[in-house]
Enzyme design. Structure first.
Site, PDB file in Angstrom:
ATOM      1  N   LYS A 110       0.835  -1.197   0.000  1.00 28.59           N
ATOM      2  CA  LYS A 110       0.000   0.000   0.000  1.00 28.59           C
ATOM      3  C   LYS A 110       0.872   1.250   0.000  1.00 28.59           C
ATOM      4  O   LYS A 110       0.592   2.215  -0.710  1.00 28.59           O
ATOM      5  CB  LYS A 110      -0.964  -0.010   1.186  1.00 28.59           C
ATOM      6  CG  LYS A 110      -2.128  -0.960   0.954  1.00 28.59           C
ATOM      7  CD  LYS A 110      -3.008  -1.132   2.169  1.00 28.59           C
ATOM      8  CE  LYS A 110      -3.996  -2.277   1.946  1.00 28.59           C
ATOM      9  NZ  LYS A 110      -4.510  -2.835   3.195  1.00 28.59           N
ATOM     10  N   LYS A 189      -3.006 -10.778 -10.612  1.00 25.50           N
ATOM     11  CA  LYS A 189      -4.041 -11.103  -9.621  1.00 25.50           C
ATOM     12  C   LYS A 189      -5.268 -10.212  -9.842  1.00 25.50           C
ATOM     13  O   LYS A 189      -5.119  -9.001 -10.026  1.00 25.50           O
ATOM     14  CB  LYS A 189      -3.476 -10.858  -8.210  1.00 25.50           C
ATOM     15  CG  LYS A 189      -4.483 -11.104  -7.122  1.00 25.50           C
ATOM     16  CD  LYS A 189      -4.116 -10.427  -5.800  1.00 25.50           C
ATOM     17  CE  LYS A 189      -5.393 -10.088  -5.091  1.00 25.50           C
ATOM     18  NZ  LYS A 189      -5.510  -9.403  -3.937  1.00 25.50           N
ATOM     19  N   LYS A 192      -9.465  -5.146  -7.230  1.00 25.71           N
ATOM     20  CA  LYS A 192     -10.091  -3.875  -7.612  1.00 25.71           C
ATOM     21  C   LYS A 192      -9.039  -2.784  -7.766  1.00 25.71           C
ATOM     22  O   LYS A 192      -9.208  -1.877  -8.551  1.00 25.71           O
ATOM     23  CB  LYS A 192     -11.207  -3.470  -6.659  1.00 25.71           C
ATOM     24  CG  LYS A 192     -10.824  -3.434  -5.222  1.00 25.71           C
ATOM     25  CD  LYS A 192     -12.048  -3.214  -4.357  1.00 25.71           C
ATOM     26  CE  LYS A 192     -11.739  -3.453  -2.895  1.00 25.71           C
ATOM     27  NZ  LYS A 192     -11.713  -4.887  -2.528  1.00 25.71           N
TER      28      LYS A 192
HETATM   29  P1  ADP Z   1      -9.054  -6.716  -3.707  1.00 25.48           P
HETATM   30  O1  ADP Z   1      -7.696  -7.281  -4.026  1.00 25.48           O
HETATM   31  O2  ADP Z   1      -9.922  -6.632  -4.911  1.00 25.48           O
HETATM   32  O3  ADP Z   1      -8.962  -5.395  -2.965  1.00 25.48           O
HETATM   33  P2  ADP Z   1      -9.689  -7.776  -1.138  1.00 25.48           P
HETATM   34  O4  ADP Z   1      -8.279  -7.536  -0.701  1.00 25.48           O
HETATM   35  O5  ADP Z   1     -10.776  -6.936  -0.569  1.00 25.48           O
HETATM   36  O6  ADP Z   1      -9.741  -7.744  -2.720  1.00 25.48           O
HETATM   37  O7  ADP Z   1     -10.003  -9.306  -0.833  1.00 25.48           O
HETATM   38  C1  ADP Z   1     -11.124  -9.849  -0.165  1.00 25.48           C
HETATM   39  C2  ADP Z   1     -10.940 -11.363  -0.069  1.00 25.48           C
HETATM   40  O8  ADP Z   1     -10.921 -11.936  -1.384  1.00 25.48           O
HETATM   41  C3  ADP Z   1      -9.631 -11.791   0.584  1.00 25.48           C
HETATM   42  O9  ADP Z   1      -9.839 -12.977   1.339  1.00 25.48           O
HETATM   43  C4  ADP Z   1      -8.734 -12.060  -0.574  1.00 25.48           C
HETATM   44  O10 ADP Z   1      -7.704 -12.966  -0.264  1.00 25.48           O
HETATM   45  C5  ADP Z   1      -9.695 -12.642  -1.606  1.00 25.48           C
HETATM   46  N1  ADP Z   1      -9.228 -12.333  -2.964  1.00 25.48           N
HETATM   47  C6  ADP Z   1      -9.186 -11.110  -3.541  1.00 25.48           C
HETATM   48  N2  ADP Z   1      -8.706 -11.168  -4.795  1.00 25.48           N
HETATM   49  C7  ADP Z   1      -8.434 -12.472  -5.014  1.00 25.48           C
HETATM   50  C8  ADP Z   1      -7.906 -13.209  -6.137  1.00 25.48           C
HETATM   51  N3  ADP Z   1      -7.606 -12.585  -7.269  1.00 25.48           N
HETATM   52  N4  ADP Z   1      -7.750 -14.527  -6.018  1.00 25.48           N
HETATM   53  C9  ADP Z   1      -8.084 -15.181  -4.860  1.00 25.48           C
HETATM   54  N5  ADP Z   1      -8.581 -14.560  -3.774  1.00 25.48           N
HETATM   55  C10 ADP Z   1      -8.752 -13.235  -3.833  1.00 25.48           C
END
Ligand code: ADP
Ligand code: TRP
Length: 320
Positions: A110, A189, A192
């Site tokens: 971050k 990956k 968002k």
């Molecule tokens: P983002 O990366 O979109 O901000 P978050 O960090 O809010 O997503 O993730 C919420 C949940 O979804 C977490 O448990 C995270 O590990 C899972 N997650 C997010 N993106 C992925 C991905 N591309 N593959 C597998 N799990 C994911």
């Protein structure tokens, strides 16, 4: 078995969230006692604006319920309805070495992205530890990017238990190998923050248009292709049965299959999977009082649990 997981209300639910965290957590509802929550305190590190946070919180609640969260079985709650986690966070903070937090990838990422460093961002994993330890959870289903945070939680629990006596259950992350990292449109990956997501409840035509934009190599239709390195196949496999997967992989290797055809097959799978959930979500949207009632009851259950843990922790450190 006690299962716990949370998600921040900070964006529209995408396929990475769904397969990485939501589906594994929802499946575990049948196998143990589950606690699933909306991490709105955590979201304050990124979401600015009260109206925005309220709307995002309602959105995630609808998402979870539409995807099969059973509020009779699972305690479904807003993090902020369990203020005990805040006090617990302090009790954990005093046994958390700075170095443990300084090593967290998510914090470093971050900062690298230019998010201004503040104490909330730094202390984020301690709040997450409080979420998990308050409910004495032993299994935490998450995507791979959250694994380190669960390990940090475990380290903090061990430190506390060693110093003050056995108060906390040690949690384990549960990461499904096949969905550890769901790739996005560009093959990175899906996240968002990379703008490469496929939103599961986005308008049907947007979902389709995004699938058509998934990046592939430039092999011609006739050429044999490698399914294992293809982003479209990586998503297709999440929806397909073992037999469908094997058949599609064979067609890749044989040549004569265009990426457009696989995208088409993927779009059909996505629609077949999510259309019924989308309808359920639309129904729930018309009965917000049911959603509010589910959260209120879940909050009470979670709070009762957190109160017990906090009482034990306060006694252990000498506050009571
Ligand atoms: P983002 O990366 O979109 O901000 P978050 O960090 O809010 O997503 O993730 C919420 C949940 O979804 C977490 O448990 C995270 O590990 C899972 N997650 C997010 N993106 C992925 C991905 N591309 N593959 C597998 N799990 C994911
Ligand atoms: N940090 C998690 C995420 O961004 C959300 C979260 C907060 C969480 N507290 C948790 C996940 C406790 C599992 C357990 O996805």
């Amino acid at each position: 078995m006690r299962i716990l997981s949370g998600i921040q209300p900070s964006g529209k639910l995408h396929l990475g969230n769904y397969f990485g965290m939501m589906q594994p957590a929802l499946e575990l509802q049948q196998r143990g006692e589950a606690f699933l929550f909306i991490a709105n305190y955590h979201a304050l590190t990124t979401v600015a604006g009260a109206a925005e946070l309220r709307a995002a919180t309602q959105d995630v609640a609808l998402d979870f319920l539409a995807c099969g969260l059973d509020p009779e079985r699972t305690a479904f709650y807003r993090q902020s309805d369990v203020p005990e986690v805040q006090e617990l966070m302090w009790l954990l903070s005093v046994v958390t070495p700075m170095g443990l937090l300084e090593r967290c990838h998510s914090y470093k990422d971050k900062l690298a992205k230019g998010v201004p460093a503040n104490h909330g961002l730094f202390a984020y994993p301690v709040l997450m530890a409080a979420d998990i330890l308050a409910m004495q959870a032993n299994v935490v289903p998450v995507g791979r990017d959250q694994k380190q945070h669960v390990e940090v939680t475990r380290d903090i629990a061990i430190k506390f238990n060693n110093q003050y006596g056995p108060v906390f259950t040690l949690p384990e992350p549960l990461i499904r190998a096949e969905v550890a990292v769901v790739p996005g449109l560009d093959g990175q990956k899906m996240s968002k923050s990379y703008g490469n997501t496929i939103e599961i409840f986005g308008p049907a035509q947007d979902v389709r248009a995004k699938i058509m934009r998934i990046v592939t190599d430039s092999k011609t239709v006739a050429e044999p292709k490698d399914p294992e390195t293809c982003n479209v196949f990586a998503l297709y496999r999440l929806f397909a049965t073992a037999a469908e997967r094997a058949a599609m992989a064979a067609r890749y290797r044989a040549g004569g299959l265009g990426y457009g055809q696989v995208k088409q097959a993927l779009a059909e799978k996505v629609a077949a999977h999510f259309d019924p959930l989308r309808r359920r979500r639309a129904e729930l949207e018309c009965t917000p009082e049911r959603v509010a009632e589910a959260l209120r009851r879940g909050g009470e259950r979670a709070r009762a649990e957190a109160r017990q843990t906090l009482h034990r922790a306060r006694q252990a450190v000498g506050l009571e």
